[in-house]
Structures are given as structure tokens and as C-alpha cells.
Design an enzyme around this catalytic site. Structure first.
Site, short mmCIF file in Angstrom:
data_model
loop_
_atom_site.label_atom_id
_atom_site.label_comp_id
_atom_site.label_asym_id
_atom_site.label_seq_id
_atom_site.Cartn_x
_atom_site.Cartn_y
_atom_site.Cartn_z
CB CYS A 182 -1.05 0.22 1.11
SG CYS A 182 -1.71 -1.23 1.30
CG HIS A 189 -3.28 3.40 1.73
ND1 HIS A 189 -3.51 2.91 0.74
CD2 HIS A 189 -3.25 2.24 2.53
CE1 HIS A 189 -3.86 2.02 1.17
NE2 HIS A 189 -3.63 1.16 2.42
CG ASN A 191 -7.21 -1.03 1.53
OD1 ASN A 191 -5.90 -0.57 0.73
ND2 ASN A 191 -6.66 -1.52 2.72
#
Ligand code: UT7
Length: 357
Positions: A114, A254, A284
Site C-alpha cells: 500500500c 492511504h 482499500n
């Protein structure tokens, strides 16, 4: 003083298939109430058959090039940040380079889960500021729907697909991407991983049976470390840019969990009005989440020339990092429009082209 690295184009692409929490209720022992209250996610996008990390990267990249009014042939670097590439190799960036017709560009993937987009942006910034490269296309893209374990409700409701891209150009402007800080803690890699399919656990009938090719995560531990690490990296990146927190107009974190984002904001005493959130729409999307959010923030008019923006991420590895940049916005309209002709003819067979016939 040498040249600065400036974002001059941006774009994103998300697949058209919307999957809501209510859709997931029908196939997993979960509820809209649990997912919404524990994560902030209401819906996410899954790639269609034939759509992959490289095809979505291409679409986001083309949009960023058009915004920057740059031709693919002007690029000397294409980087795709991803942990769900089309293949172990060749790199997804190479397929994007080919499809765009970026004939002069070097291309490679960056993998730090990520944190991938923040890492890739740091690489592009370094290569541009050092003077070795001039025009980079930096993409974050994922097809995580192909790595979901539908027997693990604590992960399968979280992750999803999409791509975001920016063009980073060398500039004589006095400001640009002002700082980039990166960190890692490899001893905790096992807490968030895809175990199978690599050299350590090659794909076998047994690895498939054990579901080792799916994402696994110790969510609670990841959660705690994510909040602290993102807050620390944010402070470090702001200080490295010789700024104070009050100077920053917008934080683009994020998008893993709204409670993580709120935890970071709380730790930093940062008002949520100055935080960009779109997790409710996309879940996500790992390395894609920040460039998708950046592109949406620009489209919504939340980024004005001269604004200071903070990007901050945490992910598998563990990895985390942050970057502060001054928003340049679009070039003056005098710059000729970019033409990405070759690309528009070839996107459909982008992946099939590299498969053995
Ligand atoms: O992007 C890179 C980094 N990734 C992250 O940052 C993700 C970090 N972690 C998280 O976001 C959260 O830890 C999760 C969303 C994964 C989990 O939330 P949590 O509040 O930590 O829940 P939990 O894992 O402690 O589970 C609480 C309960 C459990 O039930 P019991 O044992 O208390 O009866 C779980 O079985 O919630 C249950 N549960 C669910 N229930 C309904 C877990 N997943 C689900 C689900 N639906 N999908």
C-alpha cells in the site's frame, strides 16, 4: 540550483462493476452495518474479465498524459506501483509503456504494497531532481479482487481494484515535490502477505488447497502500527520540507480504514476537513488509493496552485512513507494537446499480446 520535480498531470480509472456491502452480505457472513462501522467502506469496484493491473494503469496513465499535454514519446520513465501485477514478470510497467507508445521510456514496477505509490513517487522525484530523467509517468494500480479469500471475512470485504496516475516533470519552478520519506520493518512482513506463488512457496496443488495464493492479514496489529507510523511519517515529511503542519492544505492518506485515517488525524490534532477521504466508494485499493484520491481531489477543485499537499501511506512489508508537494496544477493552455493514438487502438489486447500464442 538543480531542477525540481513537479506533478503536471493526473488521472484515474476504476472498473465499472460496483459491489456494495449488501452484495457481499449474500456471499459472506458479514453485514453492511459491520463493514461500514468498522471500516467506512460502503462499496468497492472489481475489475471485469480481461481487465488487469496493466489495462487499468494504461487508462489512468493516458488520462494523466492528456492532462499534462505530454506525448507518450516525451516520457523517459514509466513506473507502476503494484502488489497485484499481471505477471511476476514482465513488469506491468512494460506493458503500459508498449500500449502507450512510450518508445523512449525505461519501465519497471515498484512493490511496497500500500506504500507503493509513495515509494514510486520518491524514485521518480530522485531521478528527476538528479537530472537523469525529465518526464515520468508514475502509476499506482491493483487488481486485488483476484487475490481475495472468500472464506476469510476479515479481509475479503476490504480490498478492491483501480488505478491512479501522475505525470512528474522536471521544472525550473522553485518548488515541486518537496520531501519524500520512506521506512520499513521487514520483521513484521508475515502479518500482511500473499504467501504462495513466489519462490519460497511455489504454486502447487497443495498451496492452492491451503489458499496460500490469497491475501492474509493480522488486522489488529496492522491497524495499530499503521496509525502510529503514518502519523510519524507525516511529521517527518513536513519537517523535511521545512514546513509546519499548519502550512499543509490537504492530507491525502492511504485509504485502508476510516478508523485508521481518523486515528492519524487525531494523533496529529489535524482537522478532518483537511483530510481527503473516498474509502466509502472504493475500499482499500492499496497502491492505487493515493493517486485515485489525488485525481479525485483535483477534479473536485480541492487542490489549487500553490497548495501544500501531504501524501502518507502504510502497508505490507511493513512499509510506510510520506511526501509533501506543492500543487502546480495544469500547464498553461498554450501547450499543444497530447495525442495518445497508438494506445487507444491497443488497450483491448494489451495483455494478450505478451501471452505465448
Ligand atoms: O492497507 C494496508 C494496511 N491494511 C490495514 O491497514 C488494515 C488494518 N486493519 C483493519 O482495518 C481492521 O483491523 C479490520 C477492518 C481488518 C478488522 O477490524 P477490527 O475492528 O480490528 O475487527 P477484529 O479483527 O478485531 O474482529 C472483531 C470481530 C470478530 O468477531 P469476534 O471474534 O469478536 O466474535 C471478527 O470475527 O469482528 C468479526 N469480523 C467480522 N464480522 C462481520 C471480522 N470481519 C468481519 C466481517 N463481518 N467482515
Amino acid at each position: 540550483m538543480g531542477q525540481n520535480a513537479v506533478i503536471t498531470g493526473w488521472g484515474h480509472y476504476v472498473p465499472s462493476r460496483v459491489v456494495t456491502n449488501f452484495d457481499l452480505e449474500k456471499i459472506v457472513d458479514t453485514s453492511d452495518e459491520w463493514i461500514t462501522s468498522r471500516t467506512g467502506i460502503k462499496e468497492r469496484r472489481y475489475a471485469a474479465d480481461g481487465e488487469t493491473t496493466s489495462t487499468m494503469s494504461f487508462r489512468a496513465g493516458r488520462m494523466a498524459l492528456e492532462k499534462a499535454r505530454l506525448r507518450p514519446q516525451d516520457l523517459d520513465l514509466v513506473i507502476v506501483a503494484t502488489c497485484s501485477p499481471d505477471f511476476i514478470f514482465p513488469a506491468s510497467a512494460c506493458m503500459v509503456q508498449d500500449a502507450l507508445g512510450a518508445d523512449r521510456a525505461g519501465a519497471f514496477d515498484v512493490e511496497s504494497a500500500c506504500t507503493g505509490f509513495v515509494s514510486a513517487l520518491a524514485v521518480a522525484r530522485g531521478l528527476i531532481v538528479s537530472g537523469t530523467h525529465q518526464n515520468a509517468l508514475v502509476i499506482g494500480a491493483e487488481t486485488l479482487s483476484r487475490f481475495l479469500n472468500w472464506k476469510d471475512r476479515s479481509t475479503c470485504v476490504l480490498f478492491a481494484d483501480g488505478a491512479g496516475a501522475v505525470v512528474v516533470e522536471a521544472s525550473n519552478a522553485s518548488v515541486g515535490i518537496e520531501s519524500a520519506v520512506l521506512h520499513s520493518e521487514g520483521s513484521k512482513g508475515h502479518m500482511l502477505m500473499i504467501e504462495g506463488g513466489g519462490a519460497k512457496v511455489p504454486a502447487t496443488a497443495k498451496s492452492l488447497e491451503l489458499g496460500q495464493h490469497f491475501i492474509s492479514m493480522q488486522g489488529g496489529e496492522v491497524f495499530k502500527l499503521a496509525v502510529k507510523s503514518m502519523a510519524d511519517a507525516a511529521e517527518e515529511a513536513i519537517a523535511a520540507a521545512n514546513l509546519r503542519q499548519d502550512d499543509i492544505h490537504l492530507m491525502i492518506p492511504h485509504q485502508a480504514n476510516i478508523r485508521i485515517i481518523e486515528g492519524v488525524a487525531k494523533r496529529l490534532h489535524w482537522p478532518m476537513e483537511k483530510v481527503f477521504v473516498n474509502i466509502q466508494k472504493y475500499g482499500n485499493t492499496s497502491a492505487a488509493s493515493i493517486p485515485i484520491a489525488l485525481s479525485e481531489a483535483a477534479a473536485e477543485g480541492r487542490l489549487r496552485r500553490g497548495d501544500k499537499i501531504l501524501l502518507v501511506a502504510f502497508g505490507g512489508g511493513f512499509t510506510w512513507g510520506a511526501s509533501v508537494l506543492e500543487w502546480f496544477g495544469e500547464h498553461e493552455p498554450g501547450r499543444p494537446k497530447s495525442i495518445v493514438e497508438r494506445a487507444s487502438r491497443r488497450v483491448e489486447d494489451l495483455v494478450d499480446r505478451v501471452l505465448p500464442s
